[in-house]
Design an enzyme around this catalytic site. Structure first.
Site, PDB file in Angstrom:
ATOM      1  N   SER A  35      48.247  28.324  63.939  1.00  0.00           N
ATOM      2  CA  SER A  35      47.613  27.870  65.053  1.00  0.00           C
ATOM      3  C   SER A  35      48.158  28.450  66.416  1.00  0.00           C
ATOM      4  O   SER A  35      47.734  28.390  67.464  1.00  0.00           O
ATOM      5  CB  SER A  35      47.907  26.143  65.137  1.00  0.00           C
ATOM      6  OG  SER A  35      49.360  25.966  65.579  1.00  0.00           O
ATOM      7  N   LYS A  77      53.116  24.118  69.786  1.00  0.00           N
ATOM      8  CA  LYS A  77      52.069  24.269  70.825  1.00  0.00           C
ATOM      9  C   LYS A  77      52.373  24.777  72.308  1.00  0.00           C
ATOM     10  O   LYS A  77      53.603  24.778  72.621  1.00  0.00           O
ATOM     11  CB  LYS A  77      51.136  22.936  70.808  1.00  0.00           C
ATOM     12  CG  LYS A  77      50.696  22.613  69.732  1.00  0.00           C
ATOM     13  CD  LYS A  77      49.695  23.317  68.867  1.00  0.00           C
ATOM     14  CE  LYS A  77      49.425  22.471  67.744  1.00  0.00           C
ATOM     15  NZ  LYS A  77      48.784  23.367  66.737  1.00  0.00           N
TER      16      LYS A  77
END
Length: 178
Positions: A35, A77
């Site tokens: 990701s 993230k």
């Protein structure tokens, strides 16, 4: 008996210092998944800053570790939106409160290649969201392979576990996160 007691006390002190250091000062993190690719790669090991996670220490575009209740795990993230901002993506461009923000950390060649390979018109699908008082919005750098605030929703500051840090392993990839 005194000798054993002394060893037990020293061991207890060492374990306490180690626990505090690696829970409240530095957080060892293993990158899992793609990701954040190509910024961070699957199976890289990092040491991240767990000390400076207060609200005033978190900046836009910091890489953070957040505790996701929905996934029941920590995820890595990038901070895109801060409290009370309107986040909008239009044609792969980030707008915050109507102002364009360049995402220089994204690898444009990777984006071009993945869009071409998968036949995509957008790397980041168009959307908009208004954040509340204590909310941050996070995205993975690899938007097409990231489960992030677009699905999980915004995160509150108390869910931030660590921020930025140093990739330690593999040694050939050693670098500061940015």
């Amino acid at each position: 008996m005194k000798k054993y007691l002394k060893i037990i006390i020293q061991l207890s002190i060492l374990l306490t210092i180690t626990f505090v250091t690696f829970h409240y000062v530095f957080l060892p993190v293993k990158i899992s998944g793609d990701s954040m690719y190509p910024t961070l790669k699957n199976n890289e090991n990092a040491l991240m800053d767990a000390w400076h996670t207060k609200k005033n220490n978190i900046k836009r575009f910091d890489i953070i570790v957040v505790d996701s209740d929905d996934l029941d795990k920590y995820i890595v993230k990038r901070v895109i939106g801060l409290p009370n901002e309107k986040i909008e993506y239009i044609d792969d461009q980030l707008y915050i409160d109507g102002e364009y923000y360049a995402e220089d950390f994204l690898d444009q060649e990777y984006i071009r290649q993945i869009k071409e390979k998968k036949g995509l018109s957008h790397f980041t699908d168009d959307f908009q969201i208004q954040l509340g008082d204590n909310e941050i919005f996070v995205l993975g750098d690899n938007r097409i392979a990231s489960l992030d605030s677009r699905v999980l929703g915004p995160f509150s500051y108390d869910k931030i576990i660590a921020k930025n840090g140093l990739i330690l392993y593999p040694f050939s990839e050693m670098k500061w996160m940015d």
